[in-house]
Design a protein around this motif. Structure first.
Motif, PDB file in Angstrom:
ATOM      1  N   MET A 227       0.755  -1.343  -0.112  1.00 44.49           N
ATOM      2  CA  MET A 227      -0.045   0.156  -0.015  1.00 44.49           C
ATOM      3  C   MET A 227       0.752   1.469  -0.064  1.00 44.49           C
ATOM      4  SD  MET A 227      -3.094  -0.996  -0.117  1.00 44.49           S
ATOM      5  CE  MET A 227      -4.022   0.575   0.801  1.00 44.49           C
ATOM      6  N   LYS A 228       2.203   1.215   0.160  1.00 43.90           N
ATOM      7  CA  LYS A 228       3.145   2.534   0.287  1.00 43.90           C
ATOM      8  C   LYS A 228       2.714   3.454  -0.624  1.00 43.90           C
ATOM      9  CE  LYS A 228       7.030   4.736   1.185  1.00 43.90           C
ATOM     10  NZ  LYS A 228       7.420   5.277  -0.230  1.00 43.90           N
ATOM     11  N   PRO A 229       2.407   3.043  -2.043  1.00 42.40           N
ATOM     12  CA  PRO A 229       2.448   4.110  -3.350  1.00 42.40           C
ATOM     13  C   PRO A 229       1.058   4.737  -2.931  1.00 42.40           C
ATOM     14  CG  PRO A 229       3.104   2.255  -4.245  1.00 42.40           C
ATOM     15  CD  PRO A 229       2.698   1.888  -2.882  1.00 42.40           C
ATOM     16  N   LEU A 230       0.009   4.420  -2.141  1.00 38.47           N
ATOM     17  CA  LEU A 230      -1.281   5.067  -2.051  1.00 38.47           C
ATOM     18  C   LEU A 230      -1.118   6.747  -1.552  1.00 38.47           C
ATOM     19  CD1 LEU A 230      -4.327   5.086  -2.468  1.00 38.47           C
ATOM     20  CD2 LEU A 230      -4.566   4.040  -0.369  1.00 38.47           C
ATOM     21  N   GLY A 231      -0.042   6.452  -0.429  1.00 33.92           N
ATOM     22  CA  GLY A 231      -0.229   7.869   0.417  1.00 33.92           C
ATOM     23  C   GLY A 231       0.511   8.748  -0.735  1.00 33.92           C
ATOM     24  N   GLU A 232       1.404   8.484  -1.570  1.00 35.09           N
ATOM     25  CA  GLU A 232       2.057   9.308  -2.414  1.00 35.09           C
ATOM     26  C   GLU A 232       1.183   9.781  -3.678  1.00 35.09           C
ATOM     27  OE1 GLU A 232       5.170   6.868  -3.811  1.00 35.09           O
ATOM     28  OE2 GLU A 232       6.359   6.799  -2.087  1.00 35.09           O
ATOM     29  N   VAL A 233       0.141   9.107  -3.894  1.00 29.53           N
ATOM     30  CA  VAL A 233      -0.566   9.320  -4.921  1.00 29.53           C
ATOM     31  C   VAL A 233      -1.797  10.554  -4.379  1.00 29.53           C
ATOM     32  CG1 VAL A 233      -2.910   8.665  -6.067  1.00 29.53           C
ATOM     33  CG2 VAL A 233      -0.766   7.185  -6.040  1.00 29.53           C
ATOM     34  N   ILE A 234      -2.282  10.140  -2.991  1.00 35.21           N
ATOM     35  CA  ILE A 234      -2.875  11.268  -2.416  1.00 35.21           C
ATOM     36  C   ILE A 234      -2.465  12.446  -2.252  1.00 35.21           C
ATOM     37  CG2 ILE A 234      -4.436  11.673  -0.398  1.00 35.21           C
ATOM     38  CD1 ILE A 234      -4.690   8.596  -0.001  1.00 35.21           C
ATOM     39  N   ARG A 235      -1.079  12.444  -1.708  1.00 37.66           N
ATOM     40  CA  ARG A 235      -0.267  13.976  -1.317  1.00 37.66           C
ATOM     41  C   ARG A 235       0.091  14.401  -2.455  1.00 37.66           C
ATOM     42  NH1 ARG A 235       1.418  10.225   2.873  1.00 37.66           N
ATOM     43  NH2 ARG A 235       3.225   9.729   1.743  1.00 37.66           N
ATOM     44  N   GLY A 236      -0.144  13.940  -3.487  1.00 41.91           N
ATOM     45  CA  GLY A 236       0.308  14.591  -5.023  1.00 41.91           C
ATOM     46  C   GLY A 236      -0.618  15.455  -5.239  1.00 41.91           C
ATOM     47  N   PHE A 237      -2.059  15.550  -4.506  1.00 41.57           N
ATOM     48  CA  PHE A 237      -3.145  16.323  -5.066  1.00 41.57           C
ATOM     49  C   PHE A 237      -3.278  17.398  -3.912  1.00 41.57           C
ATOM     50  CE2 PHE A 237      -4.185  13.059  -7.640  1.00 41.57           C
ATOM     51  CZ  PHE A 237      -4.831  13.538  -8.753  1.00 41.57           C
ATOM     52  N   GLY A 238      -2.241  17.368  -2.826  1.00 39.75           N
ATOM     53  CA  GLY A 238      -2.314  18.408  -1.822  1.00 39.75           C
ATOM     54  C   GLY A 238      -3.110  18.144  -0.537  1.00 39.75           C
ATOM     55  N   THR A 261     -12.741  23.218  -3.855  1.00 38.64           N
ATOM     56  CA  THR A 261     -12.688  21.890  -3.072  1.00 38.64           C
ATOM     57  C   THR A 261     -13.293  20.311  -3.771  1.00 38.64           C
ATOM     58  OG1 THR A 261     -12.494  23.136  -1.121  1.00 38.64           O
ATOM     59  CG2 THR A 261     -12.903  20.620  -0.936  1.00 38.64           C
ATOM     60  N   PRO A 262     -14.625  20.850  -4.174  1.00 42.47           N
ATOM     61  CA  PRO A 262     -15.196  19.597  -4.886  1.00 42.47           C
ATOM     62  C   PRO A 262     -14.365  19.143  -5.910  1.00 42.47           C
ATOM     63  CG  PRO A 262     -16.824  20.934  -4.554  1.00 42.47           C
ATOM     64  CD  PRO A 262     -15.313  21.917  -4.108  1.00 42.47           C
ATOM     65  N   ARG A 263     -13.846  19.940  -6.933  1.00 43.89           N
ATOM     66  CA  ARG A 263     -12.986  19.469  -8.066  1.00 43.89           C
ATOM     67  C   ARG A 263     -11.809  18.698  -7.783  1.00 43.89           C
ATOM     68  NH1 ARG A 263      -8.827  21.568 -10.696  1.00 43.89           N
ATOM     69  NH2 ARG A 263      -8.763  23.450  -9.293  1.00 43.89           N
ATOM     70  N   ILE A 264     -10.971  19.427  -6.661  1.00 39.49           N
ATOM     71  CA  ILE A 264      -9.731  18.822  -6.206  1.00 39.49           C
ATOM     72  C   ILE A 264     -10.031  17.442  -5.697  1.00 39.49           C
ATOM     73  CG2 ILE A 264      -7.840  19.135  -4.587  1.00 39.49           C
ATOM     74  CD1 ILE A 264      -8.115  21.923  -4.809  1.00 39.49           C
ATOM     75  N   LEU A 265     -11.123  17.436  -4.786  1.00 37.41           N
ATOM     76  CA  LEU A 265     -11.341  16.050  -4.028  1.00 37.41           C
ATOM     77  C   LEU A 265     -11.698  15.129  -5.320  1.00 37.41           C
ATOM     78  CD1 LEU A 265     -13.000  16.591  -0.711  1.00 37.41           C
ATOM     79  CD2 LEU A 265     -10.832  15.666  -1.209  1.00 37.41           C
ATOM     80  N   ASP A 266     -12.561  15.439  -6.076  1.00 38.09           N
ATOM     81  CA  ASP A 266     -12.989  14.648  -7.151  1.00 38.09           C
ATOM     82  C   ASP A 266     -11.820  13.862  -8.065  1.00 38.09           C
ATOM     83  OD1 ASP A 266     -15.641  14.531  -6.874  1.00 38.09           O
ATOM     84  OD2 ASP A 266     -16.276  15.967  -8.341  1.00 38.09           O
ATOM     85  N   GLN A 267     -10.805  14.814  -8.471  1.00 38.59           N
ATOM     86  CA  GLN A 267      -9.808  14.451  -8.980  1.00 38.59           C
ATOM     87  C   GLN A 267      -8.744  13.498  -8.203  1.00 38.59           C
ATOM     88  OE1 GLN A 267      -7.716  18.045 -10.139  1.00 38.59           O
ATOM     89  NE2 GLN A 267      -9.049  18.430 -11.873  1.00 38.59           N
ATOM     90  N   CYS A 268      -8.758  13.760  -6.892  1.00 39.34           N
ATOM     91  CA  CYS A 268      -7.881  12.963  -6.183  1.00 39.34           C
ATOM     92  C   CYS A 268      -8.569  11.552  -6.032  1.00 39.34           C
ATOM     93  CB  CYS A 268      -7.794  13.553  -4.773  1.00 39.34           C
ATOM     94  SG  CYS A 268      -6.726  12.679  -3.611  1.00 39.34           S
ATOM     95  N   LEU A 269      -9.736  11.488  -5.789  1.00 35.86           N
ATOM     96  CA  LEU A 269     -10.535  10.383  -5.555  1.00 35.86           C
ATOM     97  C   LEU A 269     -10.538   9.304  -6.914  1.00 35.86           C
ATOM     98  CD1 LEU A 269     -13.258  11.438  -3.099  1.00 35.86           C
ATOM     99  CD2 LEU A 269     -11.642   9.970  -2.714  1.00 35.86           C
ATOM    100  N   ALA A 270     -10.772  10.098  -8.050  1.00 40.89           N
ATOM    101  CA  ALA A 270     -10.730   9.538  -9.460  1.00 40.89           C
ATOM    102  C   ALA A 270      -9.452   8.544  -9.527  1.00 40.89           C
ATOM    103  CB  ALA A 270     -11.075  10.225 -10.412  1.00 40.89           C
ATOM    104  N   THR A 271      -8.408   9.496  -9.161  1.00 40.42           N
ATOM    105  CA  THR A 271      -6.974   8.971  -9.300  1.00 40.42           C
ATOM    106  C   THR A 271      -6.666   7.746  -8.312  1.00 40.42           C
ATOM    107  OG1 THR A 271      -6.167  11.070 -10.061  1.00 40.42           O
ATOM    108  CG2 THR A 271      -4.717   9.290  -9.393  1.00 40.42           C
ATOM    109  N   VAL A 272      -7.501   7.984  -7.185  1.00 41.98           N
ATOM    110  CA  VAL A 272      -7.009   6.918  -6.307  1.00 41.98           C
ATOM    111  C   VAL A 272      -8.224   5.803  -6.700  1.00 41.98           C
ATOM    112  CG1 VAL A 272      -8.147   6.178  -3.866  1.00 41.98           C
ATOM    113  CG2 VAL A 272      -7.050   8.366  -4.238  1.00 41.98           C
ATOM    114  N   MET A 273      -9.350   5.822  -7.201  1.00 46.72           N
ATOM    115  CA  MET A 273      -9.974   4.647  -7.961  1.00 46.72           C
ATOM    116  C   MET A 273      -9.186   3.920  -8.895  1.00 46.72           C
ATOM    117  SD  MET A 273     -12.889   4.103  -6.297  1.00 46.72           S
ATOM    118  CE  MET A 273     -13.937   3.384  -7.491  1.00 46.72           C
TER     119      MET A 273
END
Length: 325
Positions: A227-238, A261-273
């Motif tokens: 799971m190590k890369p997941l945190g890096e993916v999330i923090r990449g969006f601030g 905020t909704p746009r940033i979170l949408d992008q972050c969560l889409a990348t997480v998915m």
């Protein structure tokens, strides 16, 4: 790290002394008897362990697990299958061997500082308390600044069972493992099977082609590496995050008047998915929540569309943290 170091008799004696006396149906004798007689068994254990480490092979006879269905609560209806929790039991000797490797692998992780700094699960000196204190501290600091925070609680379905062996071995190689050390871990993961035991009846063994074994000493550590890369993916969006094994909390703070905020979170969560799909993990929308943390409780209840079109409730306050905040 190309090899695991051989162990000495006093190392084995110490491990046998601290092992919990739990016995698997596949063990030839009760664990309590092995612990009681360990003075005369140390040399036997020593030869098996050091031969395994030297050859980079985990014995195939120790790769089978027995699964026992246990009711989650005694008051539940025993005729409903979903009321049962599968409990995996592994051979005692395999767990002794795992503990030797886990100790050396943990030392390597500490020396290289490889794991996510915000991962609190299954790590020495960390726990649910450190995870909660760190999260609450971040949220309180943002409240003091007058910010509003959105807290997204992600839940992964059967996380340990879907880990891809090829991806995990790639992570292990990428962090610096090679030689017989990596060969041993590959042997540990592959060629496993499990069978269900109910009373005196057992099913036929069923091969396991993915996942890390439940009830294993090494599995939580291997899961953290996976799971190590997941945190890096999330923090990449601030977006900040805190992790406890497979439980992941994202939080994003912003001024009350912000419209981004909704746009940033949408992008972050889409990348997480997308990352989850690529790594053979599945998010459980039914147990995933979005919570709002703010000084004001008159903002009402809204909805934040995330997770591929699934709308998650945006609550007016984090009730579970209300006393701390």
């Amino acid at each position: 790290m190309d090899s695991f170091q051989p162990v000495r008799p006093d190392d084995v004696d110490k491990i046998l002394g601290v092992m919990r006396p739990t016995t698997c149906a596949l063990d030839p004798c009760p664990t309590w008897l092995i612990k009681l007689a360990r003075g005369g068994l140390v040399d036997w254990f020593l030869r098996i362990i050091n031969a395994s480490l030297e050859q980079g092979l985990f014995p195939s006879s120790l790769k089978q697990a027995t699964i026992r269905p246990i009711l989650k609560k005694a008051s539940l209806d025993s005729s409903i299958l979903s009321n049962y929790r599968p409990i995996s039991n592994l051979p005692f000797l395999g767990k002794v061997l795992e503990r030797v490797v886990a100790s050396q692998l943990q030392g390597f992780l500490d020396d290289t500082d490889y794991l996510d700094p915000f991962q609190s699960g299954f790590r020495p000196g960390h726990g649910t308390e450190t995870a909660l204190v760190a999260l609450v501290d971040d949220l309180r600091r943002e409240l003091d600044r007058g910010s509003v925070s959105l807290l997204v609680l992600l839940d992964i379905s059967a996380a340990f069972d879907t880990i891809d062996h090829g991806i995990l071995l790639g992570r292990l190689s990428g962090m610096g493992l090679g030689g017989t050390a990596l060969q041993w871990l590959q042997s540990f993961l592959e060629g496993r099977s499990q069978m269900v035991k109910l009373g005196d009846t057992c099913s036929d063994p069923w091969p396991l082609t993915c996942g890390v074994p439940q009830g294993s000493i090494l599995s939580p550590m291997l899961f953290n590496i996976y799971m190590k890369p997941l945190g890096e993916v999330i923090r990449g969006f601030g977006v900040r995050c805190h992790l406890y094994a497979d439980d992941t909390q994202l939080h994003y703070s912003f001024p009350p008047t912000s419209k981004e905020t909704p746009r940033i979170l949408d992008q972050c969560l889409a990348t997480v998915m997308g990352w989850m799909r690529a790594n053979k993990l599945k998010l459980n929308p039914d147990k995933t929540e979005v919570l709002q943390v703010s000084r004001s409780t008159d903002r009402g209840i809204g909805w934040l569309p995330v997770l591929d079109g699934v709308a998650l409730p945006l609550k007016a306050e984090v009730r579970s943290l209300g006393v701390l905040l």
